[in-house]
Enzyme design. Structure first.
Site, PDB file in Angstrom:
ATOM      1  N   SER A 266       0.833  -1.199   0.000  1.00 21.80           N
ATOM      2  CA  SER A 266       0.000   0.000   0.000  1.00 21.80           C
ATOM      3  C   SER A 266       0.867   1.247   0.000  1.00 21.80           C
ATOM      4  O   SER A 266       2.087   1.174   0.208  1.00 21.80           O
ATOM      5  CB  SER A 266      -0.881   0.006   1.251  1.00 21.80           C
ATOM      6  OG  SER A 266      -0.074   0.317   2.368  1.00 21.80           O
ATOM      7  N   LYS A 267       0.203   2.367  -0.197  1.00 19.07           N
ATOM      8  CA  LYS A 267       0.905   3.646  -0.212  1.00 19.07           C
ATOM      9  C   LYS A 267       1.619   3.860   1.126  1.00 19.07           C
ATOM     10  O   LYS A 267       2.717   4.387   1.183  1.00 19.07           O
ATOM     11  CB  LYS A 267      -0.104   4.766  -0.472  1.00 19.07           C
ATOM     12  CG  LYS A 267       0.523   6.132  -0.478  1.00 19.07           C
ATOM     13  CD  LYS A 267      -0.467   7.181  -0.876  1.00 19.07           C
ATOM     14  CE  LYS A 267      -0.352   8.422  -0.033  1.00 19.07           C
ATOM     15  NZ  LYS A 267       0.991   8.800   0.365  1.00 19.07           N
ATOM     16  N   ARG A 268       0.966   3.415   2.194  1.00 15.93           N
ATOM     17  CA  ARG A 268       1.572   3.602   3.525  1.00 15.93           C
ATOM     18  C   ARG A 268       2.913   2.880   3.635  1.00 15.93           C
ATOM     19  O   ARG A 268       3.852   3.393   4.210  1.00 15.93           O
ATOM     20  CB  ARG A 268       0.612   3.115   4.615  1.00 15.93           C
ATOM     21  CG  ARG A 268       0.163   4.271   5.501  1.00 15.93           C
ATOM     22  CD  ARG A 268      -0.866   3.838   6.509  1.00 15.93           C
ATOM     23  NE  ARG A 268      -2.030   3.235   5.861  1.00 15.93           N
ATOM     24  CZ  ARG A 268      -2.466   1.989   6.105  1.00 15.93           C
ATOM     25  NH1 ARG A 268      -1.862   1.220   6.962  1.00 15.93           N
ATOM     26  NH2 ARG A 268      -3.544   1.546   5.486  1.00 15.93           N
ATOM     27  N   GLY A 270       4.954   2.280   1.236  1.00 11.24           N
ATOM     28  CA  GLY A 270       5.909   3.068   0.453  1.00 11.24           C
ATOM     29  C   GLY A 270       6.407   4.254   1.257  1.00 11.24           C
ATOM     30  O   GLY A 270       7.609   4.524   1.314  1.00 11.24           O
ATOM     31  N   ASP A 271       5.487   4.964   1.900  1.00 12.33           N
ATOM     32  CA  ASP A 271       5.878   6.143   2.689  1.00 12.33           C
ATOM     33  C   ASP A 271       6.816   5.728   3.823  1.00 12.33           C
ATOM     34  O   ASP A 271       7.817   6.373   4.091  1.00 12.33           O
ATOM     35  CB  ASP A 271       4.632   6.805   3.310  1.00 12.33           C
ATOM     36  CG  ASP A 271       3.750   7.431   2.236  1.00 12.33           C
ATOM     37  OD1 ASP A 271       4.256   7.620   1.110  1.00 12.33           O
ATOM     38  OD2 ASP A 271       2.568   7.706   2.508  1.00 12.33           O
TER      39      ASP A 271
END
Ligand code: GLU
Length: 510
Positions: A266-268, A270-271
């Site tokens: 998920s994007k999380r 990646g962050d």
């Protein structure tokens, strides 16, 4: 079916930026189409007005363009015979299919309000069941199955809002063959009467997707695993619409997993772990939050594509590096794996490094030139080519070149302090001063001769070359590591190298 021209589609909904999992779906569709001399379409599935995000459609188009995965029909790529490829513009057409389903007894009008649906949910849950609008519960709801015909007519004539629901059979086994997963069997008792057509006059994803795949003569539906639960419903729709003979083959792709394999990427993640999950940078139109992209991080599109291709597919051997052309040649859905593919951010960099090294010096110089111009650097083309030649072995990205090699153009303003602490003393200071004297006399100031001078200086001063090599590098470049030192020395040239050494000895005190 056998003789049909292969036609596949990528059918994203414009609900936000395209996740790299979506790009991989597009890529596999593209590879499959090209391999089979078929067509690859881009269709925008924008029937869910509530989830529409401005800019998302253009983002999808730009992403495919950047990746070089170019559809031959579709929104943003020139219209083919089935335009429009944007579902909101085909709105009128879907209604007749919903009506056809109603007329044949495979769908029905449902007039339940939100409150009534909530109530039913609570009632079923209170009695320990799981809420579902299905063969059993539909009897107690307000729809054209439970109500007498005149009452239904009255409601329709009065313009009462309704949705159209599919009438899922009570107990039937639904089988579908998936190219990747084999036979998938689902009991209809586990399915619910999904809405096909909404009260806002728009079809839902299910109806629009099936109708368009049929009309657009799609032969293979290649999409993410998250759509597998919808596939039995789609099979029923093909059957009820009388299109079973033209039903596409299904291939549901495995999920992209987090680097540790625990759950969907998920994007999380990646962050948190510092890598992009989107091909291009994206700014959320509402929150203004910025998400990083592979393009802006400095990835080459061909490296990005190569990396993505191997997330869930492998070739017959152990080969990892593939051009797009080779991918087309090698690709097959049969070698797509069933299990999720772990995303490895380090491997992504490895791919880029390889593609960086395989670019010619000329290509890299052209790509780097705008940055050098911006910085006001004026240098001969030949010089830049030689710098690029040395730097490409050292970095993973072109955008690292300046920090890795600004000293080729400008004297360093900072020196690596660790090396200075470790190596700078009276002996090494003496060595550098002596080396300046020797350098002044070197007949031709090239890598070979300067290295020779360095070695004789070490002998002369009784210093081990290992004691002073890194310090000398720091004096010339400011950095503790980099390309072959005497190549650097040759490129920077006699006058400048001597100047830098003298400056270093003056500036750095111990
Ligand atoms: N609109 C769906 C999506 O957003 C398409 C799924 C499919 O390919 O059928 O992914």
């Amino acid at each position: 079916m056998e003789n049909r021209r292969v036609r596949v589609r990528f059918a994203p909904s414009p609900t936000g930026p395209l996740h790299i999992g979506g790009v991989r779906t597009a890529l596999y569709n593209y590879l499959f189409a090209k391999k089979n001399d078929g067509d690859f379409l881009l269709r925008i599935e924008d029937t869910d007005q509530d989830r529409f995000v401005p800019g998302a459609e253009q983002y999808i188009i730009d992403s495919l363009k950047w990746c070089g995965i170019l559809p031959n029909e579709g929104v943003g790529f020139g219209n083919g015979p089935y335009a429009s490829y944007r579902q909101s513009e085909r709105k009128q057409m879907y209604r007749s299919y919903a009506e056809q389903l109603i007329n044949n007894g495979n769908a029905y009008y449902a007039f339940d309000t939100k409150e009534e649906l909530d109530e039913m949910r609570k009632r079923v849950e209170a009695s320990g069941g799981t809420h579902s609008y299905n063969a059993i519960t539909r009897q107690n709801m307000i729809n054209s199955i439970s109500l007498p015909e005149e009452e239904v007519r009255k409601k329709l004539d009065a313009g009462q809002p309704y949705v159209v629901r599919i009438k899922i059979p009570r107990n039937e086994e639904i089988r579908l063959h998936d190219i990747i997963r084999g036979w998938v069997i689902v009991q209809s008792s586990q399915m619910d009467d999904k809405v096909l057509f909404k009260s806002d006059g728009m079809p839902t994803y299910h109806l629009a997707n099936v109708v368009d795949d049929y009309i657009m003569k799609i032969t293979h539906v290649i999409r993410g695993e998250e759509w597998l639960p919808s596939a039995p419903l789609h099979v029923l729709l093909y059957r009820y619409l009388g299109w079973e003979n033209a039903m596409p083959q299904f291939a549901h792709l495995p999920l992209l997993l987090r680097p540790d394999g625990n759950g969907k990427l998920s994007k999380r993640d990646g962050d948190r772990l510092g890598f992009p999950v989107f091909p291009l940078e994206w700014q959320d139109p509402v929150s203004k939050e910025l998400s990083s992209g592979y393009r802006e991080k400095g990835y080459f599109p061909d490296a990005f594509i190569n990396m993505l291709a191997l997330l869930g597919w492998h070739s017959t051997g152990n080969q990892e590096l593939f051009s797009l052309k080779q991918l087309i040649h090698e690709f097959s859905l049969e070698r797509v794996s069933k299990s999720g593919a772990k995303f490895d951010p380090e491997k992504a960099k490895w791919f880029n490094q390889h593609y960086l090294r395989s670019r010619t010096d000329d290509e890299l110089a052209d790509l780097w030139l705008p940055e050098l111009n911006d910085k006001g650097i004026k240098a001969e083309r030949n010089f830049i080519l030689r710098v690029v030649h040395l730097l490409k072995e050292k970095g993973n990205f072109l955008n690292e070149f300046w920090s890795l090699g600004s000293y080729f153009f400008e004297a360093p303003v900072k020196y690596d302090q660790d090396v200075i602490k470790k190596r700078w003393n009276e002996g090494s200071a003496k060595f550098l001063k002596e080396l300046v004297t020797l350098f002044k006399e070197v007949p031709s100031f090239n890598a070979l001769e300067t290295e020779k001078a360095f070695k004789s200086c070490a002998e002369l001063t009784g210093t081990g070359p290992g004691q002073v090599m890194q310090l000398f590098r720091v004096a010339v470049s400011g950095l503790p590591g980099g390309p072959a030192l005497f190549e650097i020395v040759e490129l920077i040239g006699k006058e400048e190298v001597i100047k830098r050494m003298e400056e270093f000895c003056n500036k750095v005190v111990f």
